[in-house]
Design a protein around this motif. Structure first.
Motif, PDB file in Angstrom:
ATOM      1  N   UNK A  17      -4.743 -47.633 -22.182  1.00 32.53           N
ATOM      2  CA  UNK A  17      -5.696 -46.796 -21.203  1.00 32.53           C
ATOM      3  C   UNK A  17      -6.593 -45.839 -22.159  1.00 32.53           C
ATOM      4  N   UNK A  18      -7.594 -45.312 -21.627  1.00 35.77           N
ATOM      5  CA  UNK A  18      -8.244 -44.014 -22.075  1.00 35.77           C
ATOM      6  C   UNK A  18      -8.216 -42.885 -21.385  1.00 35.77           C
ATOM      7  N   UNK A  19      -7.826 -41.784 -21.984  1.00 37.49           N
ATOM      8  CA  UNK A  19      -7.792 -40.578 -21.138  1.00 37.49           C
ATOM      9  C   UNK A  19      -8.513 -39.336 -22.030  1.00 37.49           C
ATOM     10  N   UNK A  20      -9.055 -38.513 -21.186  1.00 44.02           N
ATOM     11  CA  UNK A  20      -9.428 -37.255 -21.713  1.00 44.02           C
ATOM     12  C   UNK A  20      -8.428 -35.982 -21.304  1.00 44.02           C
ATOM     13  N   UNK A  21      -8.141 -35.350 -22.192  1.00 43.09           N
ATOM     14  CA  UNK A  21      -7.118 -34.254 -21.638  1.00 43.09           C
ATOM     15  C   UNK A  21      -7.819 -32.829 -22.367  1.00 43.09           C
ATOM     16  N   UNK A  22      -7.830 -31.895 -21.397  1.00 48.22           N
ATOM     17  CA  UNK A  22      -8.375 -30.673 -21.846  1.00 48.22           C
ATOM     18  C   UNK A  22      -8.233 -29.392 -20.841  1.00 48.22           C
ATOM     19  N   UNK A  23      -8.640 -28.161 -21.165  1.00 52.10           N
ATOM     20  CA  UNK A  23      -8.246 -27.180 -20.329  1.00 52.10           C
ATOM     21  C   UNK A  23      -9.183 -27.177 -19.119  1.00 52.10           C
ATOM     22  N   UNK A  24     -10.393 -27.790 -19.053  1.00 52.04           N
ATOM     23  CA  UNK A  24     -11.452 -27.493 -17.943  1.00 52.04           C
ATOM     24  C   UNK A  24     -12.183 -26.452 -18.047  1.00 52.04           C
ATOM     25  N   UNK A  25     -12.213 -25.700 -19.324  1.00 50.61           N
ATOM     26  CA  UNK A  25     -13.145 -24.614 -19.746  1.00 50.61           C
ATOM     27  C   UNK A  25     -13.955 -24.848 -20.691  1.00 50.61           C
ATOM     28  N   UNK A  66      -9.821 -35.502 -14.989  1.00 54.52           N
ATOM     29  CA  UNK A  66      -9.707 -35.947 -13.650  1.00 54.52           C
ATOM     30  C   UNK A  66      -8.746 -37.133 -13.787  1.00 54.52           C
ATOM     31  N   UNK A  67      -8.825 -38.043 -14.745  1.00 55.59           N
ATOM     32  CA  UNK A  67      -8.346 -39.222 -14.643  1.00 55.59           C
ATOM     33  C   UNK A  67      -7.108 -39.149 -15.116  1.00 55.59           C
ATOM     34  N   UNK A  68      -6.590 -38.015 -15.871  1.00 61.42           N
ATOM     35  CA  UNK A  68      -5.199 -37.671 -16.345  1.00 61.42           C
ATOM     36  C   UNK A  68      -4.488 -37.103 -15.225  1.00 61.42           C
ATOM     37  N   UNK A  69      -5.063 -36.395 -14.288  1.00 59.59           N
ATOM     38  CA  UNK A  69      -4.589 -35.973 -13.281  1.00 59.59           C
ATOM     39  C   UNK A  69      -4.169 -36.975 -12.168  1.00 59.59           C
ATOM     40  N   UNK A  70      -5.284 -37.867 -11.784  1.00 58.85           N
ATOM     41  CA  UNK A  70      -5.134 -38.710 -10.861  1.00 58.85           C
ATOM     42  C   UNK A  70      -4.018 -39.829 -11.197  1.00 58.85           C
ATOM     43  N   UNK A  71      -4.052 -40.258 -12.442  1.00 58.74           N
ATOM     44  CA  UNK A  71      -3.080 -41.636 -12.699  1.00 58.74           C
ATOM     45  C   UNK A  71      -1.778 -40.862 -13.200  1.00 58.74           C
ATOM     46  N   UNK A  72      -1.842 -39.692 -13.784  1.00 60.74           N
ATOM     47  CA  UNK A  72      -0.446 -39.183 -14.437  1.00 60.74           C
ATOM     48  C   UNK A  72       0.021 -37.950 -13.819  1.00 60.74           C
ATOM     49  N   UNK A  73      -0.712 -37.508 -12.865  1.00 59.04           N
ATOM     50  CA  UNK A  73      -0.561 -36.005 -12.388  1.00 59.04           C
ATOM     51  C   UNK A  73      -0.216 -34.865 -13.478  1.00 59.04           C
ATOM     52  N   UNK A  74      -0.904 -35.141 -14.436  1.00 63.46           N
ATOM     53  CA  UNK A  74      -1.066 -34.137 -15.600  1.00 63.46           C
ATOM     54  C   UNK A  74      -2.090 -32.965 -15.459  1.00 63.46           C
ATOM     55  N   UNK A  75      -1.510 -31.950 -15.588  1.00 69.39           N
ATOM     56  CA  UNK A  75      -2.493 -30.769 -15.507  1.00 69.39           C
ATOM     57  C   UNK A  75      -2.242 -29.788 -16.630  1.00 69.39           C
ATOM     58  N   UNK A  76      -3.177 -29.037 -17.212  1.00 66.45           N
ATOM     59  CA  UNK A  76      -2.708 -28.144 -18.329  1.00 66.45           C
ATOM     60  C   UNK A  76      -2.026 -26.941 -18.068  1.00 66.45           C
ATOM     61  N   UNK A  77      -0.844 -26.494 -18.583  1.00 70.56           N
ATOM     62  CA  UNK A  77      -0.148 -25.354 -18.293  1.00 70.56           C
ATOM     63  C   UNK A  77      -0.269 -24.164 -19.301  1.00 70.56           C
ATOM     64  N   UNK A  78      -0.833 -24.501 -20.345  1.00 69.11           N
ATOM     65  CA  UNK A  78      -1.039 -23.358 -21.393  1.00 69.11           C
ATOM     66  C   UNK A  78      -2.695 -23.203 -21.518  1.00 69.11           C
ATOM     67  N   UNK A  79      -3.006 -21.990 -21.421  1.00 72.20           N
ATOM     68  CA  UNK A  79      -4.392 -21.788 -21.569  1.00 72.20           C
ATOM     69  C   UNK A  79      -4.632 -22.136 -23.309  1.00 72.20           C
ATOM     70  N   UNK A  80      -6.094 -22.292 -23.277  1.00 68.74           N
ATOM     71  CA  UNK A  80      -6.540 -22.724 -24.652  1.00 68.74           C
ATOM     72  C   UNK A  80      -6.159 -21.273 -25.654  1.00 68.74           C
TER      73      UNK A  80
END
Length: 105
Positions: A17-25, A66-80
């Motif tokens: 599967x393909x996911x993007x992961x980032x800070x959202x900023x 969003x896909x990483x959160x929806x499918x894996x419940x992943x959110x960043x904990x560490x700021x950029x």
């Protein structure tokens, strides 16, 4: 954060599967450059852009996680900023600048 994401992705029921992961900023290239310079305590002088090279200047890009959160419940904990700082500290502890790629293990 990224290692946590990879651990979660490895536990998916399917192989690909393909996911993007980032800070959202959104950060500009100049903002990121200044952040790295400040956190590394390097005085590199004035930042200059090479306008002879291809660019997407003036466009703000941000990965949609969003896909990483929806499918894996992943959110960043560490700021950029914190993540860049940790990466710089790792390099200072593990990288020798005289040619050898690895410092002490």
């Amino acid at each position: 954060d990224f290692v946590r994401f990879v651990e979660k992705a490895l536990n998916l029921d399917h192989a690909y599967d393909v996911f993007n992961v980032g800070s959202g900023i959104v950060y500009s290239t100049l903002e990121l450059t200044r952040m790295v310079m400040r956190l590394s305590e390097k005085k590199l002088g004035q930042v200059r852009f090479n306008y002879d090279k291809p660019s997407i200047g003036g466009i703000n890009l941000m990965l949609n996680s969003d896909k990483a959160f929806d499918r894996l419940r992943w959110v960043p904990f560490v700021s950029s900023e914190e993540g860049i700082g940790q990466t710089i500290e790792w390099y200072k502890s593990n990288y020798t600048w005289e040619g050898d790629q690895h410092g002490s293990d």
